[in-house]
Design an enzyme around this catalytic site. Structure first.
Site, PDB file in Angstrom:
ATOM      1  CE  LYS A  13      -3.803  -2.019   2.872  1.00 40.30           C
ATOM      2  NZ  LYS A  13      -4.565  -1.298   1.851  1.00 40.30           N
ATOM      3  NE  ARG A  37     -10.816 -10.387  -1.779  1.00 38.43           N
ATOM      4  CZ  ARG A  37     -11.248  -8.772  -2.445  1.00 38.43           C
ATOM      5  NH1 ARG A  37     -11.249  -9.993  -4.047  1.00 38.43           N
ATOM      6  NH2 ARG A  37     -11.078  -7.930  -2.458  1.00 38.43           N
TER       7      ARG A  37
HETATM    8  N1  BES Z   1      -8.039  -3.961   4.692  1.00 41.75           N
HETATM    9  C1  BES Z   1      -8.471  -3.565   3.226  1.00 41.75           C
HETATM   10  C2  BES Z   1      -9.458  -3.000   2.862  1.00 41.75           C
HETATM   11  C3  BES Z   1      -9.539  -1.659   3.298  1.00 41.75           C
HETATM   12  C4  BES Z   1     -10.050  -0.186   3.259  1.00 41.75           C
HETATM   13  C5  BES Z   1     -10.008  -1.806   5.402  1.00 41.75           C
HETATM   14  C6  BES Z   1      -9.885   0.620   3.914  1.00 41.75           C
HETATM   15  C7  BES Z   1     -10.239  -0.121   6.115  1.00 41.75           C
HETATM   16  C8  BES Z   1     -10.483   0.492   5.058  1.00 41.75           C
HETATM   17  C9  BES Z   1      -8.272  -4.392   2.438  1.00 41.75           C
HETATM   18  O1  BES Z   1      -7.121  -5.415   3.460  1.00 41.75           O
HETATM   19  C10 BES Z   1      -8.032  -3.988   0.741  1.00 41.75           C
HETATM   20  O2  BES Z   1      -6.885  -3.370   1.221  1.00 41.75           O
HETATM   21  N2  BES Z   1      -8.743  -4.113   0.143  1.00 41.75           N
HETATM   22  C11 BES Z   1      -8.668  -3.634  -1.128  1.00 41.75           C
HETATM   23  C12 BES Z   1      -8.146  -5.000  -2.558  1.00 41.75           C
HETATM   24  C13 BES Z   1      -7.902  -4.915  -3.746  1.00 41.75           C
HETATM   25  C14 BES Z   1      -6.793  -5.288  -3.689  1.00 41.75           C
HETATM   26  C15 BES Z   1      -8.614  -6.266  -4.503  1.00 41.75           C
HETATM   27  C16 BES Z   1      -8.803  -2.707  -1.218  1.00 41.75           C
HETATM   28  O3  BES Z   1     -10.403  -2.515  -0.921  1.00 41.75           O
HETATM   29  O4  BES Z   1      -8.101  -1.754  -2.530  1.00 41.75           O
HETATM   30 MN    MN Z   2      -5.043  -5.742   2.242  1.00 40.72          MN
END
Ligand code: BES
Ligand code: MN
Ligand code: ZN
Length: 497
Positions: A274, A348
């Site tokens: 990230k 997931r």
């Molecule tokens: N933990 C994040 C989602 C999240 C985003 C939680 C904002 C709390 C606040 C999750 O693991 C994630 O990174 N999701 C990605 C998925 C994508 C790579 C398909 C996302 O939502 O960007």
């Molecule tokens: Mn994630």
């Protein structure tokens, strides 16, 4: 804060809080106090043109000799419309007002203006509950400054015409608030302190309430075949844990309700790293697990007559030379294979294995998972509603109702097979991302593949509501503990006796 219950009377010290209604309507206690204060409340309503909206406050300092230092009149709005949530708001607002001054104690006369919809015992208990919820703070890591000093307000007395019943009602609410506090503590803890092993240790504390707690280490997880969960964990020096918590408050009957939580104690994204800005927020990526553990604390704490099993998948998602790569294929416990396109879609992968295990082992009557799963749900619903996906209309309706009753709102989103091509993989049974469109839906479609047969199932994506940036009277800024109250209510309404 110490919370005690007593009969209606006039306090001799501290703050005296009474309830008023629209247009300054008063019950007996408020009218008496107003008279003793020379009509100060009536005067304030008239001269300040107060409407008496729910939560509006009149704060009158008392002269020497009166005993109590301030008379605080707080409005219930239209007494006929006052519900439990409204009473909680009143408690939370009172706390917000008094925590700032140097007051040590407050006595609240839980005596509403005529026509109130809430029974007096509920009114008093819900005000106390709201006050406790609003009083949460996390100051563990403050060593100096005003934040390090606990507020002086340490004593709340609820004065009621139904003292004994009120105390009893509060007993259950107190247990729920303890569950919310536990969830908030877990959310607030920094990720160097809270990691899979230390999170599991917190779960083990539930044993004192009679919860059976089982902690599975990596060896046990490997033996079970949890390749999807272990793939996420393999980049971290912190080993994964899965914790199963079982509360058997009822013998026999159908299978248990299963609660499943995503417990990513820190989500860097892994090799699909990230960006730096805001990455610290990802300490709350265990918000689903926190809600589930908090709910177990609440359910066991109030000795719910229900059979509930909870499972949390605890991992840290880190980039390292041992981390999984985009393109890796993992085999989940269900036997289905997954091509990991993006290591940041890790939640997931964790849920796939814990969902499968809890269904195979416990044959639950229903399964509810909670997860801070997608940024897409934050885009769709913001910080107001959580997103719900369900394969069962009755379960969905029960969850929506429990959410409305507790102020933890859920909005139902669609599941449909037509989304499935988005998660098709050229080399495995599925891939772990579905592209930009409908990101929270494709995540739910992915999870659905790990639901056994027709088991009633709901998935709550709480990414937008697990952490609050705008304080509410009963939810201070920070870890919200979202889901504890909803789950407890769902159990009370649908899974007890
Ligand atoms: N933990 C994040 C989602 C999240 C985003 C939680 C904002 C709390 C606040 C999750 O693991 C994630 O990174 N999701 C990605 C998925 C994508 C790579 C398909 C996302 O939502 O960007
Ligand atoms: Mn994630
Ligand atoms: Zn995550």
């Amino acid at each position: 804060m110490r919370i005690a219950f007593a009969d209606l009377s006039t306090p001799k010290s501290g703050v005296f809080a009474v309830l008023v209604g629209e247009g300054g309507a008063m019950g007996e206690t408020a009218a008496q106090a107003d008279k003793a204060a020379g009509g100060a409340i009536k005067r304030a309503v008239a001269t300040l043109g107060l409407k008496g909206k729910l939560g509006e406050i009149i704060d009158v300092p008392m002269p020497d000799g009166v005993g109590y230092s301030r008379l605080v009149a707080i409005s219930v709005g239209d007494p006929a419309k006052l519900d439990a949530l409204g009473a909680q708001t009143i408690g939370g607002k009172l706390y917000g007002l008094l925590a700032k001054g140097g007051e040590r104690q407050v006595a609240v006369a839980a005596d509403a203006p005529k026509g109130e919809a809430l029974a007096p015992e509920d009114l008093g208990a819900e005000i106390a509950y709201g006050m406790k919820l609003g009083a949460y703070r996390f100051a563990k890591y403050r060593t100096k400054g005003p934040e390090a000093t606990p507020p002086e307000l340490t004593s709340l007395r609820i004065l009621s015409a139904a003292t004994a019943l009120c105390r009893k009602r509060f007993g259950a609410l107190d247990a729920i608030a303890d569950g919310v506090y536990l969830a908030r503590d877990l959310l607030e803890e920094p990720p160097n302190q809270l990691y899979p092993e230390s999170f599991a240790a917190r779960c083990e504390n539930l044993k004192t309430l009679g919860v059976v707690v089982e902690v599975l280490d990596e060896k046990a997880l490997a033996r079970l075949g949890m390749g999807a969960l272990l793939g996420v964990a393999q980049g971290s020096a912190r080993p994964a844990r899965v914790v199963i918590m079982h509360w058997q408050g009822r013998k026999g009957g159908k299978g248990p309700l299963a609660l499943v939580g995503k417990g990513v104690t820190f989500d860097t994204g892994g090799i699909s790293l990230k960006p730096a800005a805001g990455m610290e927020d990802m300490k709350y990526d265990m918000g689903g697990a926190a809600a589930v553990v908090g709910a177990m604390q609440a359910i066991a704490g109030r000795k719910a007559k229900a059979n509930v099993v909870a499972i949390v998948g605890l991992v840290e998602n880190m980039p390292s030379s041992s981390a999984q790569r985009p393109g890796d294929v993992v085999t989940s416990m269900s036997g289905q294979t997954i091509e990991v396109i993006n290591t940041d879609a890790e939640g997931r992968l964790v849920l796939a294995d814990v969902l499968w295990h809890v269904q195979k082992k416990y044959k639950p009557a229903a399964v509810i998972d909670l997860a801070t799963l997608t940024g897409a749900i934050v885009v769709a619903l913001g910080g107001v509603y959580g997103g719900m996906y369900a394969n069962d209309d009755a379960l969905a309706a029960n969850i929506v109702a429990a959410g409305e009753a507790t102020g933890e709102l859920m909005w139902r989103m669609p599941l449909h097979d037509d989304y499935d091509p988005q998660i098709a993989s050229p080399i495995a049974d599925m891939k772990n991302v579905g592209g930009r469109e409908a990101g929270s839906v494709t995540a739910a479609q992915f999870l659905k593949r790990f639901i056994v047969d027709k088991t009633p199932w709901a998935h709550l994506d709480i990414a937008g509501v697990a952490w609050t940036t705008k304080a509410k009277p009963t939810v201070p800024k920070g870890g919200a503990g979202f889901g504890v109250r909803l789950l407890d209510r769902l159990v009370a309404d649908r899974f007890e006796s």
